[in-house]
Design an enzyme around this catalytic site. Structure first.
Site, PDB file in Angstrom:
ATOM      1  N   LYS A 371      64.470  18.182 -25.238  1.00  0.00           N
ATOM      2  CA  LYS A 371      64.397  17.839 -23.823  1.00  0.00           C
ATOM      3  C   LYS A 371      63.534  18.864 -23.103  1.00  0.00           C
ATOM      4  CE  LYS A 371      67.257  15.707 -21.016  1.00  0.00           C
ATOM      5  NZ  LYS A 371      68.472  15.146 -20.510  1.00  0.00           N
ATOM      6  N   ASP A 467      77.188  15.431 -14.290  1.00  0.00           N
ATOM      7  CA  ASP A 467      76.331  14.239 -14.283  1.00  0.00           C
ATOM      8  C   ASP A 467      76.809  13.240 -15.341  1.00  0.00           C
ATOM      9  OD1 ASP A 467      74.376  12.644 -13.300  1.00  0.00           O
ATOM     10  OD2 ASP A 467      72.704  13.655 -14.291  1.00  0.00           O
TER      11      ASP A 467
END
Ligand SMILES: *[C@@H]1O[C@H](CO)[C@@H](O)[C@H](O)[C@H]1NC(C)=O
Ligand SMILES: *[C@@H]1O[C@H](CO)[C@@H](O)[C@H](O)[C@H]1NC(C)=O
Ligand SMILES: *[C@@H]1O[C@H](CO)[C@@H](O)[C@H](O)[C@H]1NC(C)=O
Ligand SMILES: *[C@@H]1O[C@H](CO)[C@@H](O)[C@H](O)[C@H]1NC(C)=O
Ligand SMILES: *[C@@H]1O[C@H](CO)[C@@H](O)[C@H](O)[C@H]1NC(C)=O
Ligand SMILES: *[C@@H]1O[C@H](CO)[C@@H](O)[C@H](O)[C@H]1NC(C)=O
Length: 670
Positions: A371, A467
């Site tokens: 990522k 999240d």
């Protein structure tokens, strides 16, 4: 009666005296060894401690206790053991963890954990003198936390993975006294001798390849009286563990004796190691190797030119304080190559924090997900990296393992285990190719709940996820739900400007008090988890834009169904008729309960797990002052407060990717 007792006593003494020595030279088939974890015997009787399962431990112990102490003065008697082992990693350059010969008060070590703890201890009892454990480790990974000297060493461990003495693996040649290196994970069988001399109170460890007779000079010694460490009667055996890299650990033969020399093993009689990849090897030597060498030379030449040309391309930032994170730090170059230069073809997804690419690590062929997170501020980076590294130590079957990181200017790269089935949202929305049945959905929900419970309460620190949503839940090969991106949201907490609170999270999952105060808590995670529950059952996003100016808020429509007494109406039509209505109802109600506008009215993750396991019933919703306006309050306030940051004319492409407030705030701010 008396006769019986005498007989029992006689038998016990017989067994005990017999058990002061044993030898296994022809396999362990009928040995009744105690095996646990992933240990098993091969068909020809070799102990195979570990198989291809990651993050597991394994023990193989001699079944009967051994009396180590002299009954008159309580000192540990001399003892000696020798065994032949082999460590075979799947890829020659990268090994998993090692093997330990262990003397322990119990058969197996029930409280131990895998990976760098080698199935010996856990975080809290490592180093504890109450362990009464003596071990000799053949360690193939350098664990900085245990002061390991390198990734190929032999160490003497007393109650602690920090060895009392250790040395690189090898042996002293009898002819010239020269030291010869040995690679523990070469895959070749090697022999170890461990001897304790009670008079000198000295431990000697010797290592050699199997075609070499026992070297006269030992490899490693330690002067230490074992009497205070060992108990009267102890169990002897082997311990091993897997981490993230497949490695097989074998024990081929073993001999042991108290008070005397252990009987020597006859190497030619030992069972043979499995013929793993033998055919490949012969072809490999004649055809493959020259070809590979040729292409290697070619590639290295090209690589050198390429590297010189584009040195800047691989520039990364490495500061002094990062050295302690050595093993968790990846080279940008490796990540660049593993993802084939971050090509669009390998793009797995675009999330709130950056783009995710699939990669295959050079050498180890480990599949990873990389990522790339852009990050402007360097302030707080140190704290953040230390947090990421410590979060990387979190292990739970419902979390995506974080393997490490890499830093460049303005960018942070995080390396995760690759999850073959991608993210959950692909199975829920936009007429998915494969729709999940109820059994699969319920398993994922329970998994994610248990992962989040672990983050909140199961670890030494509370980790707030911040999240939670379907697109942050990834599915492993067995379709278990695993939470990704945990802790990542904190990156924006350490932002450059202390006066603005960067609200992180995704519209539709943000609790009302979170939008108000900007503070993430366990309660705000539970709120997001509620939205997640509803989306999994209903197959709809928390906020759906059905038409130009029409927005459907999922929690409201579920609430309406509940008010009408038809809560099951809310479920995904793709579920068909194959579902457990009680479970569906339970999850929908729990979704509403977690979405309560009052933080204290939401259940804790511990309660959520209990509700899902049906250990306790879900409270009656009608007794809580749930109201539709209460549920949507957060969203309305949100729309009023952030009129600019929320694109009113969301186009199609944007509604496919998840839009997080962080995105819009950050892009709006620049
Ligand atoms: C590894 O061993 C365990 C226990 O013996 C077993 O349940 C598991 O299926 C094995 N895994 C593989 C990949 O062989
Ligand atoms: C252990 O190995 C034997 C074959 O040697 C196999 O039949 C058995 O299923 C294995 N047990 C486990 C738990 O993997
Ligand atoms: C304990 O006793 C044994 C034999 O009875 C003897 O060999 C050993 O040296 C003694 N150890 C000590 C520390 O006195
Ligand atoms: C080992 O000995 C210690 C102290 O002598 C004792 O506390 C402990 O219970 C013993 N352990 C076992 C398993 O017998
Ligand atoms: C570690 O092991 C000890 C026993 O030695 C056990 O009491 C404790 O609960 C274990 N801790 C963890 C975190 O597993
Ligand atoms: C043995 O290993 C050490 C450290 O890995 C290295 O410095 C040394 O050169 C090696 N010796 C030989 C003969 O390969």
């Amino acid at each position: 009666m008396f006769l019986n007792l005498v007989l029992v006593f006689f038998l016990v003494t017989l067994v005990a005296s017999k058990d002061n020595s044993f030898i296994y030279n022809n396999g362990f088939q009928s040995s009744h060894l105690y095996l646990d974890g992933i240990a098993n015997l091969t068909s020809n009787g070799i102990i195979r401690l570990t198989n291809d399962t990651k993050q597991q431990k394994a023990h193989a112990f001699y079944p009967n206790p051994i009396v180590f102490k002299n009954t008159f003065n309580g000192s540990v008697s001399s003892f000696a053991t020798t065994f032949v082992f082999a460590i075979r990693p799947e890829y020659p350059t990268l090994s998993g963890h090692g093997i330990v010969f262990v003397v322990s008060p119990t058969k197996g070590l029930p409280y131990s954990i895998p990976s760098q703890y080698l199935g010996l201890f856990n975080q809290s009892n490592n180093g504890n003198t109450n362990n009464h454990v003596f071990g000799v480790e053949l360690d193939t990974i350098q664990s900085k936390e245990f002061n390991d000297i390198n990734d190929n060493h032999v160490g003497i461990d007393i109650n602690d993975l920090k060895s009392d003495n250790s040395t690189p693996a090898g042996y002293y040649d009898d002819n010239n006294g020269q030291f010869k290196n040995l690679s523990l994970y070469s895959g070749n069988p090697m022999q170890v001798w461990i001897e304790y001399d009670s008079e000198k109170t000295k431990i000697d460890v010797t290592l050699a390849p199997i075609n070499v007779v026992k070297p006269k000079k030992s490899l490693l010694s330690l002067t230490q009286d074992l009497s205070p460490i060992m108990n009267n009667s102890m169990y002897v055996g082997f311990s091993s563990a897997t981490g993230s890299v497949f490695t097989s650990h074998y024990v081929l033969g073993w001999s042991f004796k108290v008070n005397g020399q252990a009987q020597e093993l006859v190497i030619s009689q030992l069972p043979k190691l499995p013929r793993f990849g033998e055919k490949k090897e012969s072809k490999f030597l004649t055809v493959g190797l020259p070809l590979i060498l040729l292409s290697l030379v070619f590639m290295i030449t090209l690589g050198v030119i390429y590297f010189i040309k584009r040195k800047n391309k691989f520039a990364e930032i490495l500061e002094d304080w990062e050295h302690e994170y050595g093993p968790h730090r990846f080279k940008f170059k490796d990540l660049y190559f593993s993802t084939k230069g971050f090509k669009e073809k390998g793009l797995l997804g675009v999330g709130g924090f950056g783009r995710v690419y699939k990669g295959v690590m050079p050498g180890s062929k480990l599949e990873v997900a990389v990522k790339r997170v852009s990050h402007e501020s360097r302030q707080g980076m140190r704290e953040f990296v230390s947090e990421i590294v410590s979060i990387g130590r979190l292990r739970h079957r419902n979390l995506v393992p974080l393997l490490g990181y890499c830093r460049r200017k303005g960018e942070l790269l995080l390396v995760y285990d690759y999850m073959p089935n991608g993210s959950l949202d692909n199975f829920l929305y936009n007429q998915p190719k494969v729709s999940l049945n109820w059994h699969q959905r319920f398993k994922i929900i329970k998994g994610v709940a248990s992962g989040l419970f672990y983050l909140h309460e199961g670890w030494e620190q509370v980790v707030i996820h911040r999240d939670i949503k379907a697109s942050n839940v990834l599915l492993d090969a067995e379709m278990n739900g695993r939470l990704g991106d945990f802790g990542l949201a904190r990156l924006y907490d350490h932002g450059a400007d202390p006066h603005t609170t960067h609200l992180v999270g995704t519209v539709g999952y943000l609790a009302p008090e979170h939008t108000r105060t900007g503070k993430a808590t366990k309660f705000t995670d539970v709120f997001a988890f509620g939205a997640f529950l509803l989306e999994v059952v209903c197959g709809k996003r928390p906020i759906d834009h059905v038409a130009e100016n029409e927005t459907v808020i999922l929690v409201d429509s579920v609430f309406e169904c509940w008010k009408r007494g038809e809560i099951l109406e809310a479920k995904d039509i793709n579920l068909g008729s194959d579902y457990e209505s009680e479970e569906v109802e339970l999850v929908l109600k729990l979704g509403l309960l977690c979405s309560h506008s009052e933080p204290m009215a939401r259940p804790s993750m511990r309660q959520v797990v209990q509700y899902l396991e049906r250990d306790i019933p879900v409270p009656d919703l009608s007794l809580l002052s749930l109201s539709s306006s209460g549920l949507t309050f957060g969203y309305q306030e949100f729309f009023e407060d952030f009129p600019m940051s929320y694109p009113s004319s969301m186009d199609k492409t944007m509604s496919h990717t998840s839009v997080s407030i962080a995105d819009s705030l950050l892009s709006g701010g620049r």
